[in-house]
Design a protein around this motif. Structure first.
Motif, PDB file in Angstrom:
ATOM      1  N   UNK A   1     -20.581  -0.776 -21.623  1.00 43.33           N
ATOM      2  CA  UNK A   1     -20.466   0.634 -21.267  1.00 43.33           C
ATOM      3  C   UNK A   1     -20.401   1.493 -22.520  1.00 43.33           C
ATOM      4  N   UNK A   2     -21.069   2.640 -22.448  1.00 40.39           N
ATOM      5  CA  UNK A   2     -20.822   3.645 -23.464  1.00 40.39           C
ATOM      6  C   UNK A   2     -19.838   4.655 -22.885  1.00 40.39           C
ATOM      7  N   UNK A   3     -19.060   5.254 -23.755  1.00 41.81           N
ATOM      8  CA  UNK A   3     -18.091   6.253 -23.339  1.00 41.81           C
ATOM      9  C   UNK A   3     -18.097   7.361 -24.383  1.00 41.81           C
ATOM     10  N   UNK A   4     -18.172   8.590 -23.922  1.00 41.93           N
ATOM     11  CA  UNK A   4     -18.263   9.711 -24.840  1.00 41.93           C
ATOM     12  C   UNK A   4     -17.000  10.549 -24.814  1.00 41.93           C
ATOM     13  N   UNK A   5     -16.672  11.059 -25.978  1.00 36.16           N
ATOM     14  CA  UNK A   5     -15.574  12.010 -26.098  1.00 36.16           C
ATOM     15  C   UNK A   5     -16.204  13.377 -26.327  1.00 36.16           C
ATOM     16  N   UNK A   6     -16.133  14.268 -25.346  1.00 36.85           N
ATOM     17  CA  UNK A   6     -16.768  15.584 -25.496  1.00 36.85           C
ATOM     18  C   UNK A   6     -16.157  16.386 -26.640  1.00 36.85           C
ATOM     19  N   UNK A   7     -17.004  17.205 -27.269  1.00 34.60           N
ATOM     20  CA  UNK A   7     -16.555  17.972 -28.424  1.00 34.60           C
ATOM     21  C   UNK A   7     -15.486  18.988 -28.057  1.00 34.60           C
ATOM     22  N   UNK A   8     -15.448  19.417 -26.784  1.00 34.19           N
ATOM     23  CA  UNK A   8     -14.471  20.424 -26.387  1.00 34.19           C
ATOM     24  C   UNK A   8     -13.098  19.829 -26.208  1.00 34.19           C
ATOM     25  N   UNK A   9     -12.990  18.507 -26.260  1.00 32.13           N
ATOM     26  CA  UNK A   9     -11.741  17.854 -25.886  1.00 32.13           C
ATOM     27  C   UNK A   9     -10.863  17.472 -27.062  1.00 32.13           C
ATOM     28  N   UNK A  10     -10.939  18.220 -28.145  1.00 31.70           N
ATOM     29  CA  UNK A  10     -10.106  17.888 -29.286  1.00 31.70           C
ATOM     30  C   UNK A  10      -8.640  17.868 -28.896  1.00 31.70           C
ATOM     31  N   UNK A  11      -7.994  16.757 -29.186  1.00 32.13           N
ATOM     32  CA  UNK A  11      -6.582  16.626 -28.884  1.00 32.13           C
ATOM     33  C   UNK A  11      -6.304  15.964 -27.561  1.00 32.13           C
ATOM     34  N   UNK A  12      -7.254  15.934 -26.633  1.00 27.01           N
ATOM     35  CA  UNK A  12      -6.976  15.341 -25.334  1.00 27.01           C
ATOM     36  C   UNK A  12      -7.642  13.984 -25.150  1.00 27.01           C
ATOM     37  N   UNK A  13      -8.791  13.817 -25.755  1.00 25.23           N
ATOM     38  CA  UNK A  13      -9.428  12.506 -25.842  1.00 25.23           C
ATOM     39  C   UNK A  13      -9.738  11.872 -24.501  1.00 25.23           C
ATOM     40  N   UNK A  14     -10.252  12.635 -23.578  1.00 30.29           N
ATOM     41  CA  UNK A  14     -10.689  12.130 -22.282  1.00 30.29           C
ATOM     42  C   UNK A  14     -12.076  11.517 -22.450  1.00 30.29           C
ATOM     43  N   UNK A  15     -12.190  10.239 -22.211  1.00 30.82           N
ATOM     44  CA  UNK A  15     -13.472   9.561 -22.299  1.00 30.82           C
ATOM     45  C   UNK A  15     -14.225   9.649 -20.984  1.00 30.82           C
ATOM     46  N   UNK A  16     -15.534   9.848 -21.082  1.00 25.63           N
ATOM     47  CA  UNK A  16     -16.404   9.798 -19.911  1.00 25.63           C
ATOM     48  C   UNK A  16     -17.295   8.588 -20.055  1.00 25.63           C
ATOM     49  N   UNK A  17     -17.206   7.689 -19.091  1.00 28.97           N
ATOM     50  CA  UNK A  17     -17.925   6.424 -19.156  1.00 28.97           C
ATOM     51  C   UNK A  17     -19.282   6.523 -18.494  1.00 28.97           C
ATOM     52  N   UNK A  18     -20.197   5.692 -18.987  1.00 30.40           N
ATOM     53  CA  UNK A  18     -21.491   5.544 -18.365  1.00 30.40           C
ATOM     54  C   UNK A  18     -21.451   4.515 -17.254  1.00 30.40           C
ATOM     55  N   UNK A  19     -22.632   4.281 -16.697  1.00 31.96           N
ATOM     56  CA  UNK A  19     -22.760   3.402 -15.542  1.00 31.96           C
ATOM     57  C   UNK A  19     -22.822   1.928 -15.928  1.00 31.96           C
ATOM     58  N   UNK A  20     -23.117   1.646 -17.194  1.00 31.19           N
ATOM     59  CA  UNK A  20     -23.075   0.269 -17.663  1.00 31.19           C
ATOM     60  C   UNK A  20     -24.392  -0.461 -17.592  1.00 31.19           C
ATOM     61  N   UNK A  21     -24.544  -1.414 -18.505  1.00 30.67           N
ATOM     62  CA  UNK A  21     -25.668  -2.355 -18.484  1.00 30.67           C
ATOM     63  C   UNK A  21     -25.095  -3.753 -18.301  1.00 30.67           C
ATOM     64  N   UNK A  22     -25.598  -4.456 -17.310  1.00 32.73           N
ATOM     65  CA  UNK A  22     -25.167  -5.823 -17.062  1.00 32.73           C
ATOM     66  C   UNK A  22     -26.077  -6.747 -17.864  1.00 32.73           C
ATOM     67  N   UNK A  23     -25.524  -7.388 -18.882  1.00 33.90           N
ATOM     68  CA  UNK A  23     -26.292  -8.276 -19.761  1.00 33.90           C
ATOM     69  C   UNK A  23     -26.018  -9.729 -19.393  1.00 33.90           C
ATOM     70  N   UNK A  24     -27.089 -10.475 -19.188  1.00 33.52           N
ATOM     71  CA  UNK A  24     -26.984 -11.910 -18.904  1.00 33.52           C
ATOM     72  C   UNK A  24     -27.737 -12.656 -19.978  1.00 33.52           C
ATOM     73  N   UNK A  25     -27.048 -13.581 -20.628  1.00 34.66           N
ATOM     74  CA  UNK A  25     -27.676 -14.419 -21.651  1.00 34.66           C
ATOM     75  C   UNK A  25     -27.944 -15.787 -21.042  1.00 34.66           C
ATOM     76  N   UNK A  26     -29.190 -16.165 -21.053  1.00 28.46           N
ATOM     77  CA  UNK A  26     -29.595 -17.430 -20.440  1.00 28.46           C
ATOM     78  C   UNK A  26     -29.573 -18.531 -21.503  1.00 28.46           C
ATOM     79  N   UNK A  27     -28.753 -19.568 -21.289  1.00 24.36           N
ATOM     80  CA  UNK A  27     -28.637 -20.623 -22.319  1.00 24.36           C
ATOM     81  C   UNK A  27     -29.946 -21.399 -22.502  1.00 24.36           C
TER      82      UNK A  27
END
Lengths: 116, 114
Positions: free
Chosen positions: B88-114
């Motif tokens: 997942x990526x998570x961003x800290x918006x520039x307006x949120x100085x001092x509060x640090x609320x992260x907004x998460x993405x939807x995610x990438x499901x990674x599978x490594x095949x042996x």
């Protein structure tokens, strides 16, 4: 290496009951957070806490939710009257805070809450 | 699209290959953080890149940030079976100085095949 801890790891409760989720943030951190992740969905911000008060909360964080830092180490999330839709994984996080760029948030292992 | 969207949603590669995941966001940010989540477990922080940085490395991880395109990429080189997880990526918006609320993405499901 310091880490955020959470208890319990799993909690099953009946609808309408109160639950308290507990967290021990990293000891020198100043900012504390609760997030939740409903199964299969994004991680969502609930609330941030700094200097013994809420600094920001989301729309999800309504009057049924409250947070507290009862002593120098614990940080709790209380849900007063649980609903079915409160079923989720709840994550506590903490950060040092204070940087204009923002700091790394370290997450705990989560509490999986199931409301029946 | 919402703040913090990863693509692809799912990625399967052979062990030893490189994996690249992308994240796009909409608002100005102070930083962007990448996390890994093994199935049903906690979020493990991987790397933080500030908005004034363009690239960062940590072991087998390489993160780039293009603020003009509002996008970031995470490259995992020489993948291992243990890298199988959701990222997942998570961003800290520039307006949120001092509060640090992260907004998460939807995610990438990674599978490594042996």
């Amino acid at each position: 290496e310091p880490e955020v801890t959470q208890t319990p790891s799993h909690q099953v409760t009946q609808m309408g009951q109160e639950v308290i989720l507990r967290c021990v943030p990293i000891s020198n951190h100043l900012y504390f957070y609760w997030y939740r992740q409903i199964l299969g969905q994004k991680v969502e911000f609930l609330v941030s806490f700094y200097n013994n008060e809420i600094s920001e909360k989301s729309e999800i964080f309504d009057d049924q939710f409250s947070v507290e830092r009862p002593d120098g180490s614990n940080f709790t999330l209380k849900i007063r009257s649980t609903k079915l839709e409160d079923s989720a994984m709840y994550f506590c996080a903490s950060s040092e805070g204070g940087s204009e760029w923002g700091e790394t948030q370290y997450f705990g292992p989560g509490t999986r809450l199931l409301v029946l | 699209s919402q703040q913090g969207e990863e693509d692809p949603q799912a990625l399967s590669i052979q062990e030893g290959e490189n994996a690249t995941m992308n994240c796009s966001y909409k608002t100005s940010i102070n930083n962007l953080q990448w996390y890994r989540q093994n199935s049903g477990r906690g979020l493990v922080h991987l790397i933080l890149i500030r908005s004034n940085e363009r690239e960062k490395h940590s072991g087998r991880l390489r993160v780039t940030l293009d603020t003009s395109k509002k996008s970031s990429s995470l490259l995992i080189t020489a993948s291992r079976a243990a890298d199988t997880a959701s990222y997942f990526c998570a961003t800290l918006p520039a307006i949120n100085f001092g509060n640090e609320k992260l907004t998460f993405g939807t995610g990438t499901r990674l599978t490594i095949i042996p």
